[in-house]
Design a protein around this motif. Sequence first.
Motif, PDB file in Angstrom:
ATOM      1  N   ARG A 243     -14.495   4.079  -5.687  1.00  0.00           N
ATOM      2  CA  ARG A 243     -15.783   4.356  -5.790  1.00  0.00           C
ATOM      3  C   ARG A 243     -15.315   4.668  -7.694  1.00  0.00           C
ATOM      4  NH1 ARG A 243     -15.984  10.518  -5.417  1.00  0.00           N
ATOM      5  NH2 ARG A 243     -14.713  11.078  -4.829  1.00  0.00           N
ATOM      6  N   ASP A 244     -15.188   3.717  -8.089  1.00  0.00           N
ATOM      7  CA  ASP A 244     -13.881   3.482  -9.514  1.00  0.00           C
ATOM      8  C   ASP A 244     -15.378   3.388  -9.977  1.00  0.00           C
ATOM      9  OD1 ASP A 244     -12.007   3.535 -11.647  1.00  0.00           O
ATOM     10  OD2 ASP A 244     -12.730   0.871 -11.784  1.00  0.00           O
ATOM     11  N   ALA A 245     -15.702   4.142 -11.269  1.00  0.00           N
ATOM     12  CA  ALA A 245     -16.945   4.347 -12.201  1.00  0.00           C
ATOM     13  C   ALA A 245     -16.450   2.945 -12.723  1.00  0.00           C
ATOM     14  CB  ALA A 245     -16.859   5.121 -13.717  1.00  0.00           C
ATOM     15  N   VAL A 246     -16.271   2.017 -12.876  1.00  0.00           N
ATOM     16  CA  VAL A 246     -16.856   0.408 -14.200  1.00  0.00           C
ATOM     17  C   VAL A 246     -15.909  -0.795 -12.594  1.00  0.00           C
ATOM     18  CG1 VAL A 246     -15.994   1.887 -15.908  1.00  0.00           C
ATOM     19  CG2 VAL A 246     -13.780   0.638 -14.902  1.00  0.00           C
ATOM     20  N   PHE A 247     -15.562  -0.350 -11.400  1.00  0.00           N
ATOM     21  CA  PHE A 247     -15.451  -1.206 -10.702  1.00  0.00           C
ATOM     22  C   PHE A 247     -14.622  -2.643 -10.917  1.00  0.00           C
ATOM     23  CE2 PHE A 247     -20.079  -0.202 -11.585  1.00  0.00           C
ATOM     24  CZ  PHE A 247     -20.337   0.144 -10.240  1.00  0.00           C
ATOM     25  N   GLY A 248     -13.429  -1.739 -11.250  1.00  0.00           N
ATOM     26  CA  GLY A 248     -12.082  -2.193 -12.065  1.00  0.00           C
ATOM     27  C   GLY A 248     -11.392  -2.366 -10.723  1.00  0.00           C
ATOM     28  N   VAL A 249     -11.185  -2.242  -9.999  1.00  0.00           N
ATOM     29  CA  VAL A 249      -9.873  -2.138  -8.520  1.00  0.00           C
ATOM     30  C   VAL A 249      -9.967  -3.184  -7.602  1.00  0.00           C
ATOM     31  CG1 VAL A 249      -9.166  -0.526  -6.448  1.00  0.00           C
ATOM     32  CG2 VAL A 249     -10.249   0.075  -8.728  1.00  0.00           C
ATOM     33  N   LYS A 250      -8.915  -4.084  -7.680  1.00  0.00           N
ATOM     34  CA  LYS A 250      -8.915  -4.718  -7.018  1.00  0.00           C
ATOM     35  C   LYS A 250      -7.800  -4.642  -5.790  1.00  0.00           C
ATOM     36  CE  LYS A 250     -10.967  -7.316  -9.356  1.00  0.00           C
ATOM     37  NZ  LYS A 250     -12.850  -8.078  -8.678  1.00  0.00           N
ATOM     38  N   ASP A 251      -7.666  -4.876  -4.431  1.00  0.00           N
ATOM     39  CA  ASP A 251      -6.886  -4.840  -4.361  1.00  0.00           C
ATOM     40  C   ASP A 251      -5.270  -5.053  -4.286  1.00  0.00           C
ATOM     41  OD1 ASP A 251      -8.420  -3.744  -2.301  1.00  0.00           O
ATOM     42  OD2 ASP A 251      -8.841  -5.231  -1.095  1.00  0.00           O
ATOM     43  N   SER A 252      -5.203  -6.558  -4.566  1.00  0.00           N
ATOM     44  CA  SER A 252      -3.931  -6.776  -5.331  1.00  0.00           C
ATOM     45  C   SER A 252      -3.404  -6.101  -6.655  1.00  0.00           C
ATOM     46  CB  SER A 252      -4.159  -8.385  -5.589  1.00  0.00           C
ATOM     47  OG  SER A 252      -4.636  -8.494  -6.814  1.00  0.00           O
ATOM     48  N   LEU A 253      -4.463  -4.992  -6.733  1.00  0.00           N
ATOM     49  CA  LEU A 253      -3.412  -4.603  -8.199  1.00  0.00           C
ATOM     50  C   LEU A 253      -2.869  -3.092  -7.782  1.00  0.00           C
ATOM     51  CD1 LEU A 253      -6.180  -5.586 -11.023  1.00  0.00           C
ATOM     52  CD2 LEU A 253      -3.764  -6.449 -10.625  1.00  0.00           C
ATOM     53  N   VAL A 254      -3.622  -2.661  -6.962  1.00  0.00           N
ATOM     54  CA  VAL A 254      -2.963  -1.766  -6.274  1.00  0.00           C
ATOM     55  C   VAL A 254      -1.248  -1.271  -5.603  1.00  0.00           C
ATOM     56  CG1 VAL A 254      -3.419   0.348  -4.553  1.00  0.00           C
ATOM     57  CG2 VAL A 254      -5.074  -1.211  -5.541  1.00  0.00           C
ATOM     58  N   VAL A 255      -0.690  -0.751  -6.224  1.00  0.00           N
ATOM     59  CA  VAL A 255       0.714  -0.440  -5.806  1.00  0.00           C
ATOM     60  C   VAL A 255       1.187   0.435  -5.237  1.00  0.00           C
ATOM     61  CG1 VAL A 255       1.294  -2.542  -8.002  1.00  0.00           C
ATOM     62  CG2 VAL A 255       1.360  -0.356  -7.847  1.00  0.00           C
ATOM     63  N   ASP A 256       2.214   0.893  -4.162  1.00  0.00           N
ATOM     64  CA  ASP A 256       2.901   2.041  -3.919  1.00  0.00           C
ATOM     65  C   ASP A 256       3.790   2.474  -5.110  1.00  0.00           C
ATOM     66  OD1 ASP A 256       2.148   1.854  -1.692  1.00  0.00           O
ATOM     67  OD2 ASP A 256       3.704  -0.308  -1.369  1.00  0.00           O
ATOM     68  N   PHE A 257       3.282   4.609  -5.944  1.00  0.00           N
ATOM     69  CA  PHE A 257       4.175   4.477  -6.279  1.00  0.00           C
ATOM     70  C   PHE A 257       5.186   5.906  -5.311  1.00  0.00           C
ATOM     71  CE2 PHE A 257       2.316   4.542 -11.098  1.00  0.00           C
ATOM     72  CZ  PHE A 257       1.242   2.981 -10.418  1.00  0.00           C
ATOM     73  N   ALA A 258       6.332   5.518  -5.364  1.00  0.00           N
ATOM     74  CA  ALA A 258       7.278   6.285  -4.187  1.00  0.00           C
ATOM     75  C   ALA A 258       7.532   7.483  -5.239  1.00  0.00           C
ATOM     76  CB  ALA A 258       8.757   5.578  -4.330  1.00  0.00           C
ATOM     77  N   GLN A 259       7.345   8.769  -3.611  1.00  0.00           N
ATOM     78  CA  GLN A 259       7.706   9.876  -4.764  1.00  0.00           C
ATOM     79  C   GLN A 259       8.793  10.175  -4.878  1.00  0.00           C
ATOM     80  OE1 GLN A 259       5.597  12.531  -7.382  1.00  0.00           O
ATOM     81  NE2 GLN A 259       3.772  10.818  -7.099  1.00  0.00           N
ATOM     82  N   HIS A 260       9.661  10.819  -5.831  1.00  0.00           N
ATOM     83  CA  HIS A 260      10.977  11.031  -6.003  1.00  0.00           C
ATOM     84  C   HIS A 260      11.169  12.709  -5.719  1.00  0.00           C
ATOM     85  CE1 HIS A 260      12.100   6.729  -5.214  1.00  0.00           C
ATOM     86  NE2 HIS A 260      11.064   6.765  -6.308  1.00  0.00           N
ATOM     87  N   PRO A 261      12.255  13.334  -4.302  1.00  0.00           N
ATOM     88  CA  PRO A 261      12.382  14.744  -5.403  1.00  0.00           C
ATOM     89  C   PRO A 261      12.984  15.158  -6.087  1.00  0.00           C
ATOM     90  CG  PRO A 261      13.828  14.205  -3.504  1.00  0.00           C
ATOM     91  CD  PRO A 261      12.938  13.228  -3.679  1.00  0.00           C
ATOM     92  N   ALA A 262      12.741  16.359  -7.138  1.00  0.00           N
ATOM     93  CA  ALA A 262      13.643  16.965  -8.312  1.00  0.00           C
ATOM     94  C   ALA A 262      15.307  16.662  -8.005  1.00  0.00           C
ATOM     95  CB  ALA A 262      13.598  18.402  -8.660  1.00  0.00           C
ATOM     96  N   GLY A 263      15.683  16.275  -8.909  1.00  0.00           N
ATOM     97  CA  GLY A 263      17.299  15.900  -8.670  1.00  0.00           C
ATOM     98  C   GLY A 263      17.874  15.420  -7.978  1.00  0.00           C
ATOM     99  N   SER A 264      17.149  13.802  -7.267  1.00  0.00           N
ATOM    100  CA  SER A 264      17.462  12.764  -6.536  1.00  0.00           C
ATOM    101  C   SER A 264      17.453  11.597  -7.839  1.00  0.00           C
ATOM    102  CB  SER A 264      16.603  12.176  -5.845  1.00  0.00           C
ATOM    103  OG  SER A 264      15.169  11.781  -7.170  1.00  0.00           O
ATOM    104  N   ALA A 265      18.547  10.803  -7.741  1.00  0.00           N
ATOM    105  CA  ALA A 265      18.839  10.271  -9.175  1.00  0.00           C
ATOM    106  C   ALA A 265      18.292   8.912  -9.136  1.00  0.00           C
ATOM    107  CB  ALA A 265      20.438   8.987  -7.897  1.00  0.00           C
ATOM    108  N   THR A 266      18.064   8.624 -10.568  1.00  0.00           N
ATOM    109  CA  THR A 266      17.374   8.000 -10.967  1.00  0.00           C
ATOM    110  C   THR A 266      17.907   6.495 -11.479  1.00  0.00           C
ATOM    111  OG1 THR A 266      18.108   8.733 -13.175  1.00  0.00           O
ATOM    112  CG2 THR A 266      15.930  10.289 -12.271  1.00  0.00           C
ATOM    113  N   PRO A 267      17.305   5.335 -11.301  1.00  0.00           N
ATOM    114  CA  PRO A 267      17.422   4.134 -11.392  1.00  0.00           C
ATOM    115  C   PRO A 267      18.805   4.378 -12.914  1.00  0.00           C
ATOM    116  CG  PRO A 267      15.027   4.121 -11.153  1.00  0.00           C
ATOM    117  CD  PRO A 267      15.143   5.641 -11.448  1.00  0.00           C
ATOM    118  N   ASP A 268      17.822   4.823 -13.284  1.00  0.00           N
ATOM    119  CA  ASP A 268      19.197   4.311 -14.920  1.00  0.00           C
ATOM    120  C   ASP A 268      19.669   5.411 -15.267  1.00  0.00           C
ATOM    121  OD1 ASP A 268      17.448   6.063 -15.648  1.00  0.00           O
ATOM    122  OD2 ASP A 268      17.244   4.955 -17.627  1.00  0.00           O
ATOM    123  N   GLY A 269      19.487   6.109 -14.457  1.00  0.00           N
ATOM    124  CA  GLY A 269      21.111   7.914 -14.289  1.00  0.00           C
ATOM    125  C   GLY A 269      20.328   9.279 -15.546  1.00  0.00           C
TER     126      GLY A 269
END
Length: 292
Positions: A243-269
């Motif tokens: 129910r996006d107010a401006v009808f902007g959502v396309k299924d192909s643009l919905v992506v996973d945002f993975a959650q990482h706990p505090a203290g876990s290693a980041t991709p660039d350190g």
Amino acid sequence: MTEQSAREQAVVDQVIASFEHAGDARLAELMRALTRHLHAFLREVRLTEAEWRTAIDFLTEAGRITDAKRQEFILLSDVLGASMQTIAINNEAYANATEATVFGPFFVEGAPEIPLGGDISAAAAGQPCWVEGTVTGTDGHPVPGARIEVWEADGDGLYDVQYDDDRTAARGHLFTDETGGYRFWALTPTPYPIPHDGPVGALLAAAGRSPMRASHLHFKVSAPGLRTLVTHIFVRGDGYLARDAVFGVKDSLVVDFAQHPAGSATPDGRDLAGRDWASARFDIVLAPGRPR
Ligand SMILES: [Fe+2]
């Protein structure tokens, strides 16, 4: 044809004829079609004079509230789906090219350049989020040196330009590397309302519609010989996707945002000082065409 119907049709015919000698053929085409559809609407709903007055008052108020920072007519176009429809018409589906969506009112020319792996947030509030991906053509070849503009609301749901202190935050641009890859730190997107203290907000309220936009991060991607892409990524699982107010959502643009706990290693350190973080991947495919 009844006498009444004939009278109504005569008005339509006169107005259409009035555009016959417009100097610009495209203008004549647009105005004749607008006349046909507008009068068909008026006749279909049997618009009352009181309703006509309400519509005039609505447009008057939209003009009154519009200034250099507030554009009520774009909001009106957005909530009627006219913006999305215009984008659909002008960004024809092409092979596996990434879909476009609304540009929105919060893009700013000249946002700062950040290096690959840099941070666009400029200390804006919100959860750190690593975003990475590639830019390729529809033939699969990487696009080195593609310009990527990104911008988003902060963790409080506001763009930098909505504050009164001239800050620049949560926006920037970068360029893909020689393999077409890109990576940067941003903020995990959060839902925010479109400005709803004007006539468009009143219309949404009267219609029982929400002013909320689904959480998103804006992208504008351009490279020589390729169609410029204006799009967002949306957060899978977000409550406003349907129910996006401006009808902007396309299924192909919905992506996973993975959650990482505090203290876990980041991709660039990077040391996030005990904060949790998120990560997302967005591989962008540009259609052939002209940059704009
Ligand atoms: Fe936005």
